[in-house]
Write a protein that holds these residues in place. Structure first.
Motif, PDB file in Angstrom:
ATOM      1  N   ALA A   1      89.022   1.575 -23.733  1.00 42.51           N
ATOM      2  CA  ALA A   1      87.645   1.330 -24.190  1.00 42.51           C
ATOM      3  C   ALA A   1      87.164   0.046 -25.209  1.00 42.51           C
ATOM      4  O   ALA A   1      88.130  -0.121 -25.926  1.00 42.51           O
ATOM      5  CB  ALA A   1      87.296   2.613 -24.906  1.00 42.51           C
ATOM      6  N   GLY A   2      86.216  -0.394 -24.773  1.00 38.90           N
ATOM      7  CA  GLY A   2      85.807  -1.513 -25.725  1.00 38.90           C
ATOM      8  C   GLY A   2      86.725  -2.988 -25.053  1.00 38.90           C
ATOM      9  O   GLY A   2      86.161  -3.995 -25.609  1.00 38.90           O
TER      10      GLY A   2
ATOM     11  N   TRP B   1      85.677   3.113 -14.344  1.00 42.82           N
ATOM     12  CA  TRP B   1      85.196   3.233 -15.577  1.00 42.82           C
ATOM     13  C   TRP B   1      83.696   2.574 -15.565  1.00 42.82           C
ATOM     14  O   TRP B   1      83.314   2.021 -14.467  1.00 42.82           O
ATOM     15  CB  TRP B   1      85.981   2.181 -16.564  1.00 42.82           C
ATOM     16  CG  TRP B   1      87.324   2.673 -16.905  1.00 42.82           C
ATOM     17  CD1 TRP B   1      88.236   2.832 -16.548  1.00 42.82           C
ATOM     18  CD2 TRP B   1      87.488   2.636 -18.439  1.00 42.82           C
ATOM     19  NE1 TRP B   1      89.338   3.342 -17.146  1.00 42.82           N
ATOM     20  CE2 TRP B   1      89.028   3.437 -18.577  1.00 42.82           C
ATOM     21  CE3 TRP B   1      86.973   2.478 -19.470  1.00 42.82           C
ATOM     22  CZ2 TRP B   1      89.532   3.830 -19.603  1.00 42.82           C
ATOM     23  CZ3 TRP B   1      87.513   2.770 -20.992  1.00 42.82           C
ATOM     24  CH2 TRP B   1      89.002   3.104 -20.643  1.00 42.82           C
ATOM     25  N   LEU B   2      83.021   3.383 -16.590  1.00 45.74           N
ATOM     26  CA  LEU B   2      81.853   2.724 -16.807  1.00 45.74           C
ATOM     27  C   LEU B   2      81.907   1.384 -17.802  1.00 45.74           C
ATOM     28  O   LEU B   2      82.521   1.499 -18.700  1.00 45.74           O
ATOM     29  CB  LEU B   2      80.855   3.684 -17.641  1.00 45.74           C
ATOM     30  CG  LEU B   2      79.386   3.453 -17.951  1.00 45.74           C
ATOM     31  CD1 LEU B   2      78.648   3.117 -16.756  1.00 45.74           C
ATOM     32  CD2 LEU B   2      79.130   4.440 -18.836  1.00 45.74           C
ATOM     33  N   GLY B   3      80.899   0.419 -17.335  1.00 42.52           N
ATOM     34  CA  GLY B   3      80.974  -0.661 -18.251  1.00 42.52           C
ATOM     35  C   GLY B   3      79.627  -1.065 -18.414  1.00 42.52           C
ATOM     36  O   GLY B   3      78.548  -0.803 -17.663  1.00 42.52           O
TER      37      GLY B   3
ATOM     38  N   VAL C   1      83.159   0.965 -21.507  1.00 38.68           N
ATOM     39  CA  VAL C   1      82.621   2.077 -22.334  1.00 38.68           C
ATOM     40  C   VAL C   1      83.705   3.136 -22.123  1.00 38.68           C
ATOM     41  O   VAL C   1      84.190   3.658 -23.193  1.00 38.68           O
ATOM     42  CB  VAL C   1      81.145   2.363 -21.682  1.00 38.68           C
ATOM     43  CG1 VAL C   1      80.596   3.409 -22.738  1.00 38.68           C
ATOM     44  CG2 VAL C   1      80.285   1.171 -21.957  1.00 38.68           C
ATOM     45  N   GLU C   2      83.601   3.806 -21.031  1.00 39.56           N
ATOM     46  CA  GLU C   2      84.521   5.019 -20.806  1.00 39.56           C
ATOM     47  C   GLU C   2      84.883   5.452 -19.337  1.00 39.56           C
ATOM     48  O   GLU C   2      84.348   4.765 -18.293  1.00 39.56           O
ATOM     49  CB  GLU C   2      83.667   6.320 -21.467  1.00 39.56           C
ATOM     50  CG  GLU C   2      82.440   6.367 -20.763  1.00 39.56           C
ATOM     51  CD  GLU C   2      81.456   7.597 -21.215  1.00 39.56           C
ATOM     52  OE1 GLU C   2      81.926   7.968 -22.222  1.00 39.56           O
ATOM     53  OE2 GLU C   2      80.693   8.070 -20.548  1.00 39.56           O
TER      54      GLU C   2
END
Lengths: 254, 254
Positions: B18-19, B54-56, B71-72
């Motif tokens: 994340a990040g 992942w979601l970005g 993101v997650e």
């Protein structure tokens, strides 16, 4: 049977018997005379969809005209599994590819259907047939699949014969895998169909329509999302391998 | 997990957390910014071959430069059957098609091989990989198949792992059908390969070499003569359906 093994194999129309003379279509004559530069007397393999494969020889009439004189049979006519391939036409010439592959794999009929999300709006039936003929010639098939005119999916389903099992691609998780499905279905099914939707998939209404048809069974082709053409050919492969004639070997001549 | 369902799915390199900020390659930035005209903050689905999907969100840096902020997680990493696809490259761009289809169907590695009758003399490995990446992105795969450099078939066979069963297309009548073959082969085989020759087929020497390899088994795909690409995809379909992961369903997100 002679030892002659013609390099060129053509689909022609007309009854076969020794000595019969079959006129060649304009494009076939052009292919033989101008592209292949075949000389008078060139041996050819011919099939008409009902009399097996025959040996013939080319008779050149003029620069653009030719016929074939039949000599003797080479291979007896054998059946192909009765599997209809029902597909939403795709744009960008990929329909040519689908028709070729479905013909090689042994589809008995090709049925283009319009669905709600089908993008291609017209289907060139002559072009479909030309592709099917060429693929049949190259794959040693003894017949050309029937090419039907494009129709709405709803109409095709309304007229569908009850005794023909229709497998349709379903990526929503409702379908059975080929292993599960063919283990469940009765062993004596002789008539099949495979249906694949357009790139955008079937609509909920179309799925509901299919779910209500007793003859229609959803098939799942694994966890990856296959493009429409890949899914169709994979489903056709599965039917041919499990319930078709893949226990038979190619009929090669020395 | 959020309800966001990104329309665009990209393969990127780099560790996921994340990040994390992942720079996009030049062609990816071009695709997003110039072709899709994606705005800053556009949600994207990302996979790197090891950390699942992942979601970005897109961060636009300049007209030609962009990166992704993770993101997650959306989906856990899952394995794909270990099936190598070994093929004689074909000319006329049909190699692009083969690579796409083999990737969709789930090949774990793509191995172009030169055989005696192979016509294509060079293989553009970058182009193969680009096609494989695009097909992986579109088919919801979580990894890209390994693309190996082209090598002579003899070399690939000499280095072949003994515990990897290699099915090779054989139209001479020696092969077993998929039904027969998979009934014979032990249930615990985990590593597979599929080998298809060029349009002209294997030479007698190549068949002799294959016959002498314990790991190699001829497979027969029915009485019709399939083109090389059709045969390869049909054999890959058979392995995936009988011994792969086709009992699993697609992992769709709402």
């Amino acid at each position: 049977m002679t030892a002659i093994n013609p390099k060129i194999r053509l689909f022609v129309e007309g009854a076969f018997h020794a000595g019969a003379v079959i006129p060649l279509a304009e494009d076939q004559a052009h292919y033989l005379l101008s592209v292949m530069r075949s000389a008078d007397g060139t041996p050819l393999a011919l099939f008409n969809g009902q009399d097996g494969e025959w040996l013939g020889t080319l008779s050149v009439i003029s620069k653009k005209k030719a016929e074939v004189r039949l000599v003797e049979p080479r291979k007896p006519q054998v059946g192909t599994p009765d599997v209809w391939y029902v597909f939403a036409p795709l744009k960008h010439g990929r329909i040519d590819f689908i028709v070729q592959k479905a013909t090689e794999l042994g589809a008995s009929a090709l049925l283009p259907v319009m669905t709600a999300r089908t993008i291609a709006s017209r289907v060139n039936a002559d072009r479909l047939l030309a592709n099917a003929i060429e693929a049949a010639e190259q794959s040693e098939r003894l017949e050309v699949p029937v090419v039907r005119d494009v129709e709405p999916l709803t109409k095709v389903l309304a007229a569908w014969p009850e005794d023909r099992v229709l497998l349709y691609g379903d990526e929503s998780g409702n379908g059975l895998s080929p292993l599960e499905l063919f283990a469940q279905l009765p062993a004596d099914i002789a008539k099949w169909g495979v249906l694949v939707g357009p790139e955008g998939g079937f609509t909920p209404d179309e799925f509901a329509l299919l779910t209500n048809k007793k003859f229609a069974r959803p098939i799942s082709l694994g966890p990856r999302v296959l493009r429409a053409d890949t899914a169709g050919l994979a489903a056709l492969t599965a039917v041919m391998a499990w319930r078709g004639d893949w226990d038979k070997k190619p009929r090669f001549e020395g």
